[in-house]
Design a protein around this motif. Sequence first.
Motif, PDB file in Angstrom:
ATOM      1  N   GLU A  39     -84.356   6.986  18.507  1.00 42.43           N
ATOM      2  CA  GLU A  39     -83.580   6.879  17.272  1.00 42.43           C
ATOM      3  C   GLU A  39     -84.485   6.982  16.055  1.00 42.43           C
ATOM      4  O   GLU A  39     -84.145   7.636  15.060  1.00 42.43           O
ATOM      5  CB  GLU A  39     -82.824   5.555  17.246  1.00 42.43           C
ATOM      6  CG  GLU A  39     -81.605   5.535  18.154  1.00 42.43           C
ATOM      7  CD  GLU A  39     -80.878   4.199  18.093  1.00 42.43           C
ATOM      8  OE1 GLU A  39     -81.516   3.188  17.713  1.00 42.43           O
ATOM      9  OE2 GLU A  39     -79.683   4.163  18.428  1.00 42.43           O
ATOM     10  N   GLN A  92     -75.498  13.016  10.828  1.00 44.35           N
ATOM     11  CA  GLN A  92     -75.410  12.094  11.946  1.00 44.35           C
ATOM     12  C   GLN A  92     -75.287  12.850  13.260  1.00 44.35           C
ATOM     13  O   GLN A  92     -75.845  12.442  14.283  1.00 44.35           O
ATOM     14  CB  GLN A  92     -74.222  11.155  11.778  1.00 44.35           C
ATOM     15  CG  GLN A  92     -74.114  10.089  12.858  1.00 44.35           C
ATOM     16  CD  GLN A  92     -75.336   9.168  12.898  1.00 44.35           C
ATOM     17  OE1 GLN A  92     -75.814   8.723  11.864  1.00 44.35           O
ATOM     18  NE2 GLN A  92     -75.849   8.906  14.097  1.00 44.35           N
ATOM     19  N   ASN A 147     -77.828  12.587  16.415  1.00 42.21           N
ATOM     20  CA  ASN A 147     -77.429  12.275  17.782  1.00 42.21           C
ATOM     21  C   ASN A 147     -77.958  13.306  18.775  1.00 42.21           C
ATOM     22  O   ASN A 147     -78.346  12.965  19.895  1.00 42.21           O
ATOM     23  CB  ASN A 147     -75.908  12.206  17.886  1.00 42.21           C
ATOM     24  CG  ASN A 147     -75.333  10.995  17.172  1.00 42.21           C
ATOM     25  OD1 ASN A 147     -76.064  10.076  16.790  1.00 42.21           O
ATOM     26  ND2 ASN A 147     -74.031  10.996  16.962  1.00 42.21           N
ATOM     27  N   TYR A 200     -80.617  12.264  21.591  1.00 38.56           N
ATOM     28  CA  TYR A 200     -80.236  12.383  22.991  1.00 38.56           C
ATOM     29  C   TYR A 200     -81.268  13.189  23.784  1.00 38.56           C
ATOM     30  O   TYR A 200     -81.685  12.777  24.872  1.00 38.56           O
ATOM     31  CB  TYR A 200     -78.861  13.040  23.120  1.00 38.56           C
ATOM     32  CG  TYR A 200     -78.437  13.188  24.556  1.00 38.56           C
ATOM     33  CD1 TYR A 200     -77.941  12.097  25.270  1.00 38.56           C
ATOM     34  CD2 TYR A 200     -78.579  14.395  25.227  1.00 38.56           C
ATOM     35  CE1 TYR A 200     -77.591  12.206  26.598  1.00 38.56           C
ATOM     36  CE2 TYR A 200     -78.230  14.517  26.548  1.00 38.56           C
ATOM     37  CZ  TYR A 200     -77.732  13.432  27.231  1.00 38.56           C
ATOM     38  OH  TYR A 200     -77.397  13.546  28.555  1.00 38.56           O
ATOM     39  N   VAL A 243     -74.636   7.109  21.885  1.00 36.48           N
ATOM     40  CA  VAL A 243     -76.044   6.778  21.681  1.00 36.48           C
ATOM     41  C   VAL A 243     -76.485   5.589  22.530  1.00 36.48           C
ATOM     42  O   VAL A 243     -77.659   5.399  22.765  1.00 36.48           O
ATOM     43  CB  VAL A 243     -76.335   6.483  20.196  1.00 36.48           C
ATOM     44  CG1 VAL A 243     -76.150   7.733  19.369  1.00 36.48           C
ATOM     45  CG2 VAL A 243     -75.468   5.353  19.658  1.00 36.48           C
TER      46      VAL A 243
END
Length: 297
Positions: A118, A130, A134, A138, A291
């Motif tokens: 993150e 956003q 992500n 990931y 997440v």
Amino acid sequence: LRLLAIDYSVYDSLEINTSRCTYAEPFTLILLASQLAFIRSKHNNLKLILRYNRNSDFFGWAGHLGYWQLIGFPLGNPVNMAQPSSNNYIPVQSINIAELRTTAGNAPVGPIVKKMSERLAATLCGGQSQQLHNLFEYCFREIMRNAAEHSGGNKITVIFQVWPALNETEIVVCDDGVWIAETLYDNDYIDCTNNLEALKFALLPGISRASLEARCSEDEWGNSGFGLYFTSRICGNKGIFRMISGNDGLTLSNGLQTHHENWKQKGTLVHMRIKHEDGLAQLLKLGEIHVEGKQEL
């Protein structure tokens, strides 16, 4: 790619000449660093010589990333240096697997890797998107987690690079553990007889988890085994997903799969190059990615 095929016992030095190099991408740099580390671990008396042009842009860029110190020369910035103000790259990160496991204790390493990924994704995105955050988070989390859980190695090396003009990002994650094949040969639920088959099996959903019993007993972090599958689908459609482990390499690009013979690699190297809009489109096609570590299809 042929460095590991050389018999270094008959030589006293190995010269790396970068004096005419003007450009290199993260994949090439990390592959070279990984192979040099393996060679030096097997030949302690081999002297490594670096030739370089101190005035070249390449020398300064690689030094800024911490690359020269990664391969053992006291030049440029150190590995794991503080993140600069730019959000176009993340310097070379070297992550100690034993420390990850010690910090996790008896718990899965997933939550710790999640926090790291993150932070790195936030650096690259700069708070702009956003969805893009992500996507980066990931891809980094699942590949690094796979290395921490399955490689049996000591170190994970990571580098990120964003090309804003191309709207692309390159992510390279490399470990110094065992080949992927070695983690799968003892799996009673998988029938593979050679290294290439093992690489192909590893890209199937759920393959890398050790056993059916373990799969049934795992908690929210028990989806390890889907990481390679999802990231290969996200990156390999219109970008690049490349995995090198042992004596073989496998590249997925533009929906095609290419086998590379004699790509010797200690441990496993995963290379992802993503066009942002295509990566996001693939992410949507594959389903919602949470997440906290769960996939819902």
